[in-house]
Design a protein around this motif. Structure first.
Motif, PDB file in Angstrom:
ATOM      1  N   ILE A 447       0.809  -1.211   0.000  1.00 53.87           N
ATOM      2  CA  ILE A 447       0.000   0.000   0.000  1.00 53.87           C
ATOM      3  C   ILE A 447       0.848   1.268   0.000  1.00 53.87           C
ATOM      4  O   ILE A 447       0.499   2.269  -0.621  1.00 53.87           O
ATOM      5  N   MET A 448       1.987   1.251   0.698  1.00 50.59           N
ATOM      6  CA  MET A 448       2.836   2.444   0.761  1.00 50.59           C
ATOM      7  C   MET A 448       3.415   2.813  -0.602  1.00 50.59           C
ATOM      8  O   MET A 448       3.771   3.965  -0.839  1.00 50.59           O
ATOM      9  N   ASP A 449       3.511   1.849  -1.502  1.00 46.57           N
ATOM     10  CA  ASP A 449       4.070   2.092  -2.831  1.00 46.57           C
ATOM     11  C   ASP A 449       2.982   2.265  -3.890  1.00 46.57           C
ATOM     12  O   ASP A 449       3.277   2.316  -5.084  1.00 46.57           O
ATOM     13  N   THR A 450       1.736   2.335  -3.444  1.00 49.34           N
ATOM     14  CA  THR A 450       0.605   2.478  -4.362  1.00 49.34           C
ATOM     15  C   THR A 450       0.165   3.933  -4.414  1.00 49.34           C
ATOM     16  O   THR A 450       0.026   4.570  -3.367  1.00 49.34           O
ATOM     17  N   PRO A 451      -0.046   4.508  -5.593  1.00 47.51           N
ATOM     18  CA  PRO A 451      -0.520   5.897  -5.668  1.00 47.51           C
ATOM     19  C   PRO A 451      -1.825   6.075  -4.898  1.00 47.51           C
ATOM     20  O   PRO A 451      -2.768   5.296  -5.062  1.00 47.51           O
ATOM     21  N   TYR A 452      -1.855   7.088  -4.062  1.00 43.99           N
ATOM     22  CA  TYR A 452      -3.050   7.340  -3.255  1.00 43.99           C
ATOM     23  C   TYR A 452      -3.162   8.833  -2.983  1.00 43.99           C
ATOM     24  O   TYR A 452      -2.165   9.484  -2.618  1.00 43.99           O
ATOM     25  N   LEU A 453      -4.364   9.379  -3.145  1.00 43.97           N
ATOM     26  CA  LEU A 453      -4.597  10.795  -2.906  1.00 43.97           C
ATOM     27  C   LEU A 453      -4.861  11.024  -1.420  1.00 43.97           C
ATOM     28  O   LEU A 453      -5.869  10.575  -0.882  1.00 43.97           O
ATOM     29  N   ASN A 454      -3.966  11.727  -0.777  1.00 47.62           N
ATOM     30  CA  ASN A 454      -4.056  12.012   0.656  1.00 47.62           C
ATOM     31  C   ASN A 454      -4.773  13.349   0.863  1.00 47.62           C
ATOM     32  O   ASN A 454      -4.255  14.400   0.486  1.00 47.62           O
ATOM     33  N   ILE A 455      -5.972  13.312   1.465  1.00 47.28           N
ATOM     34  CA  ILE A 455      -6.722  14.549   1.734  1.00 47.28           C
ATOM     35  C   ILE A 455      -6.796  14.831   3.229  1.00 47.28           C
ATOM     36  O   ILE A 455      -7.580  15.667   3.669  1.00 47.28           O
ATOM     37  N   THR A 456      -5.985  14.116   4.028  1.00 49.47           N
ATOM     38  CA  THR A 456      -5.973  14.330   5.469  1.00 49.47           C
ATOM     39  C   THR A 456      -5.114  15.546   5.811  1.00 49.47           C
ATOM     40  O   THR A 456      -4.541  16.205   4.945  1.00 49.47           O
ATOM     41  N   SER A 457      -4.990  15.809   7.111  1.00 50.05           N
ATOM     42  CA  SER A 457      -4.091  16.861   7.594  1.00 50.05           C
ATOM     43  C   SER A 457      -2.700  16.317   7.881  1.00 50.05           C
ATOM     44  O   SER A 457      -1.837  17.061   8.359  1.00 50.05           O
ATOM     45  N   MET A 458      -2.484  15.026   7.611  1.00 47.46           N
ATOM     46  CA  MET A 458      -1.206  14.382   7.891  1.00 47.46           C
ATOM     47  C   MET A 458      -0.378  14.244   6.621  1.00 47.46           C
ATOM     48  O   MET A 458      -0.921  14.197   5.518  1.00 47.46           O
ATOM     49  N   GLY A 459       0.928  14.181   6.799  1.00 45.68           N
ATOM     50  CA  GLY A 459       1.792  13.861   5.684  1.00 45.68           C
ATOM     51  C   GLY A 459       1.617  12.407   5.282  1.00 45.68           C
ATOM     52  O   GLY A 459       1.032  11.603   6.017  1.00 45.68           O
ATOM     53  N   GLU A 599      14.438 -11.356  -4.867  1.00 44.01           N
ATOM     54  CA  GLU A 599      14.525  -9.911  -4.800  1.00 44.01           C
ATOM     55  C   GLU A 599      13.153  -9.317  -4.523  1.00 44.01           C
ATOM     56  O   GLU A 599      12.127  -9.843  -4.937  1.00 44.01           O
ATOM     57  N   ALA A 600      13.128  -8.194  -3.839  1.00 47.95           N
ATOM     58  CA  ALA A 600      11.874  -7.524  -3.522  1.00 47.95           C
ATOM     59  C   ALA A 600      11.370  -6.727  -4.726  1.00 47.95           C
ATOM     60  O   ALA A 600      12.152  -6.077  -5.421  1.00 47.95           O
ATOM     61  N   GLU A 601      10.052  -6.785  -4.977  1.00 47.61           N
ATOM     62  CA  GLU A 601       9.455  -6.023  -6.070  1.00 47.61           C
ATOM     63  C   GLU A 601       9.045  -4.627  -5.630  1.00 47.61           C
ATOM     64  O   GLU A 601       8.875  -3.731  -6.454  1.00 47.61           O
ATOM     65  N   HIS A 602       8.850  -4.434  -4.318  1.00 42.23           N
ATOM     66  CA  HIS A 602       8.428  -3.139  -3.796  1.00 42.23           C
ATOM     67  C   HIS A 602       9.459  -2.641  -2.793  1.00 42.23           C
ATOM     68  O   HIS A 602      10.367  -3.367  -2.388  1.00 42.23           O
ATOM     69  N   LYS A 603       9.274  -1.399  -2.381  1.00 42.75           N
ATOM     70  CA  LYS A 603      10.196  -0.794  -1.428  1.00 42.75           C
ATOM     71  C   LYS A 603       9.733  -0.958   0.009  1.00 42.75           C
ATOM     72  O   LYS A 603      10.532  -0.815   0.932  1.00 42.75           O
ATOM     73  N   HIS A 604       8.434  -1.206   0.177  1.00 41.88           N
ATOM     74  CA  HIS A 604       7.890  -1.288   1.531  1.00 41.88           C
ATOM     75  C   HIS A 604       7.038  -2.541   1.696  1.00 41.88           C
ATOM     76  O   HIS A 604       6.467  -3.059   0.731  1.00 41.88           O
ATOM     77  N   PHE A 605       6.949  -2.984   2.932  1.00 42.01           N
ATOM     78  CA  PHE A 605       5.986  -4.005   3.333  1.00 42.01           C
ATOM     79  C   PHE A 605       5.196  -3.367   4.478  1.00 42.01           C
ATOM     80  O   PHE A 605       5.695  -3.200   5.585  1.00 42.01           O
ATOM     81  N   TYR A 606       3.952  -2.968   4.165  1.00 39.94           N
ATOM     82  CA  TYR A 606       3.203  -2.072   5.052  1.00 39.94           C
ATOM     83  C   TYR A 606       4.039  -0.810   5.277  1.00 39.94           C
ATOM     84  O   TYR A 606       4.499  -0.199   4.327  1.00 39.94           O
TER      85      TYR A 606
END
Length: 662
Positions: A447-459, A599-606
């Motif tokens: 999920i961390m490597d998936t495009p997502y529109l953040n509309i919260t007040s958090m980074g 080898e890992a395909e993504h940069k993050h796991f959660y």
């Protein structure tokens, strides 16, 4: 397919019976507010091709489109791309020969890329055939965007009943379509013309979906309610169309709620119970009924039926909870009451007129009479802070609520979408719709490597760390709160014999046996089931069996003392270890995940960095937990002579249990 043909004959037989007894008018009369279907019996030698997207949910909207064409006596082919009744080439060949008056499809915005692909293909092989798009996408996405990026001739922006048959008549006769309500098209100057939709009054006459060209039994056989799967196959029915509205996150509705006649709803149920096999009913309208007196009337009339089935429905938190006992008496098993957020300022932005106190009143009233409440909520709401999200999870834990939740999707046409546009968060609408916007599962490890529109007040990073830390706290609560009783390992009589877990529902005592899953070692943590008798969610604690308890007590103590941990593997055990705290491991103690072997395909796991073996030389960690590796892989890793790897390694799954099959 033979079963589908038999069902079609049953449906035709039942409608003939209804006609004969005067229960359904043979002629389709013109509704007061819509002027529907005067085009009936117009000579139309050409068929229209309807194409359903490859979705697997019950296609109730397509049933109403087909009913519209049936009433207007307009011939059609129906191509269900998920469950086709003819080979694909059957439709391609007729398209090439120009046999179709028009091609029509439609649905949700999430199918946009599929619509683009279909439109391109249709226009390649049948360039002169008009392409028509309908469904919620034409109300949610700006029409200028749709006409710019799709090879689109017409868009139906209202209800099919008041637009679609008139368009087809106009195409067949060469008459004008400029005044057809609810139709959009390009004008002579190239601009998009949008005719105002006219509502269709479902209560004006008896009007139900027609499934004779759809293998509906296939869809019924494959669908179960996610909260109460023990209810069996569920038939979806509309009590009306539209919604009370006011939710900033919800796809724009077709207008205010217009209910159907209770008598018509009950007649539809009577018909479908004689045609299809199902065990329960789901009223799929956004709201069950708007007025309390309509809910009461439905319940009292439903109780008069000889053949009654359990049912589920939506219930707004601003409706009187005093209705719930009567609903349960009439067969209601579950009400969906969207919590959305337990932070008052966030909820006020999400749902007009709804409060946390209002939800609590409905929830407590339902629990007192043993009525199940589905209370979904959303994370990452507009302007939400970490404190707001924590407040929601605090509320769920304090009230012992088992809930489903997900990330907010900023859906085109909604209030939050328009505000995101104003803030400059969406720079290219079409790129957002076709590449960024998707049905995202928050618990996906990537999920961390998936495009997502953040509309919260958090980074971005703070948002996901908050999502995972609070979800982990909540999942851990559920795991310990809803523990099955009298758990014991058993040998399942299979070939070869397999290890299983046998326990009893914590609420009603119903016995249940689950197989112990094997993949990369034994699955350790998440063994859960929903009781078929009382619908209670239960967790089986593999780690607390008499045969495993000592092993996991020692393992837990070692892990807590180990310091910084690297978890090895990217399968189910690693996911569960990170999402459930069963060993008292802090959120900060795990510093990364090792993708091994390979080898890992993504940069993050959660929320964690995902490493390959060579990178560990530069990682500050104190011990490894082998979670998703086979015994041979574990032995290989344990025997490696790595200068920087001389650190403790622990195995999440025991090598052998006392009752393990030989």
């Amino acid at each position: 397919m033979r079963r589908h043909k038999d069902i079609c004959r049953k449906q035709e037989s039942w409608f003939l019976t209804i006609y004969a007894h005067g229960m359904l008018p043979i002629e389709c009369h013109k509704p007061r507010d819509a002027g529907l279907l005067q085009c009936r019996r117009t000579a139309m030698p050409d068929k229209v091709l309807l194409i359903k997207p490859p979705t697997n949910y019950i296609p109730i909207s397509w049933g109403y489109v087909i009913a519209t064409l049936d009433h207007a006596e307009i011939p059609y082919d129906f191509w269900d791309t998920h469950r086709p009744l003819q080979p694909n080439e059957y439709y391609f060949e007729r398209l090439r020969r120009g046999e179709y008056l028009a091609v029509a499809t439609g649905g949700f915005v999430y199918s946009t890329n599929w619509f683009v692909e279909v439109a391109n293909y249709i226009k390649d092989i049948a360039p002169q055939t008009p392409f028509v798009l309908g469904g919620s996408i034409t109300r949610d996405v700006r029409l200028e965007l749709l006409f710019q990026h799709l090879k689109l001739d017409f868009a139906v922006i209202g209800e099919a009943e008041t637009s679609f048959p008139y368009l087809l008549r106009a195409l067949a006769t060469g008459s004008g379509f400029e005044q057809i309500p609810g139709l959009a098209f390009r004008g002579l100057d190239g601009s998009v013309v949008r005719n105002k939709p006219v509502r269709f009054n479902l209560d004006e006459q008896f009007w139900i979906p027609s499934y004779k060209r759809i293998d509906l039994q296939y869809y019924l056989d494959g669908y179960r309610h996610h909260i109460v799967p023990g209810l069996g196959r569920l038939m979806t029915v509309l009590t009306g169309r539209g919604c009370k509205g006011g939710c900033s996150f919800c796809s724009p509705t077709i207008g205010h709620f217009m209910p159907r006649s209770v008598e018509h709803i009950l007649l539809e149920l009577e018909i479908f119970q004689h045609i299809y096999d199902f065990e329960s009913i789901g009223f799929a309208t956004e709201i069950f009924f708007n007025r309390p007196e309509d809910i009461e009337h439905f319940c009292r009339e439903y109780m008069k039926l000889k053949r009654r089935k359990p049912w589920v429905c939506a219930f707004r938190m601003d409706q009187p909870p005093e209705l719930l006992p009567l609903m349960k008496e009439a067969g209601c098993v579950l009400v969906n009451v969207g919590l959305e957020s337990a932070s008052p300022p966030i909820l006020a932005k999400l749902k007009k007129g709804c409060t946390v106190e209002g939800f609590k009143r409905v929830y407590d009233a339902a629990k007192r009479i043993d009525l199940i409440v589905d209370a979904p909520f959303m994370m990452t709401n507009e302007d939400e802070t970490a404190a707001d999200l924590k407040q929601t999870f605090d509320f769920l834990i304090e009230n012992k609520i088992d809930s489903n939740f997900g990330l907010v999707g900023t859906y085109p046409g909604t209030a939050i979408y328009h505000r995101a546009m104003q803030k400059g968060l969406i720079l290219d609408e079409w790129d957002y719709i076709t590449h960024t916007m998707r049905e995202i599962v928050w618990s996906s490890p990537s999920i961390m490597d998936t495009p997502y529109l953040n509309i919260t007040s958090m980074g971005h990073e703070e948002m996901f760390r908050t999502v995972f830390s609070q979800s982990r706290r909540y999942y851990s609560f559920l795991y310990h709160e809803f523990q099955a009783k009298n758990l014991t390992p058993v040998i399942i009589n299979s070939t070869p014999p397999a290890l299983g877990l046998q326990g009893e529902c914590l609420r009603c005592g119903e016995p249940v046996t689950l197989p112990v899953s094997h993949g990369y070692g034994v699955k350790v943590i998440e063994y859960k089931f929903i009781c078929n008798r009382c619908h209670q969610k239960n967790f089986m604690h593999f780690v607390d069996l008499p045969q495993t308890r000592a092993y996991y007590e020692d393992l837990g103590q070692s892990l807590r003392q180990a310091g910084k941990l690297i978890v090895v593997g990217t399968g189910k055990n690693t996911q569960d270890f990170l999402l459930y705290d069963i060993f008292g491991i802090t959120f900060e103690q795990v510093v990364g995940v090792l993708h091994w072997p390979g080898e890992a395909e993504h940069k993050h796991f959660y929320w964690l960095p995902l490493y390959h073996l060579a990178e560990l030389e530069h990682v500050d960690y104190d011990a490894m937990l082998l979670a998703d590796v086979t015994p041979d892989e574990a032995q290989s890793l344990l025997s490696m002579d790595i200068p920087w790897g001389n650190k403790p390694m622990y195995e999440l799954a025991p090598r052998k249990m006392e009752c393990s099959p030989e």
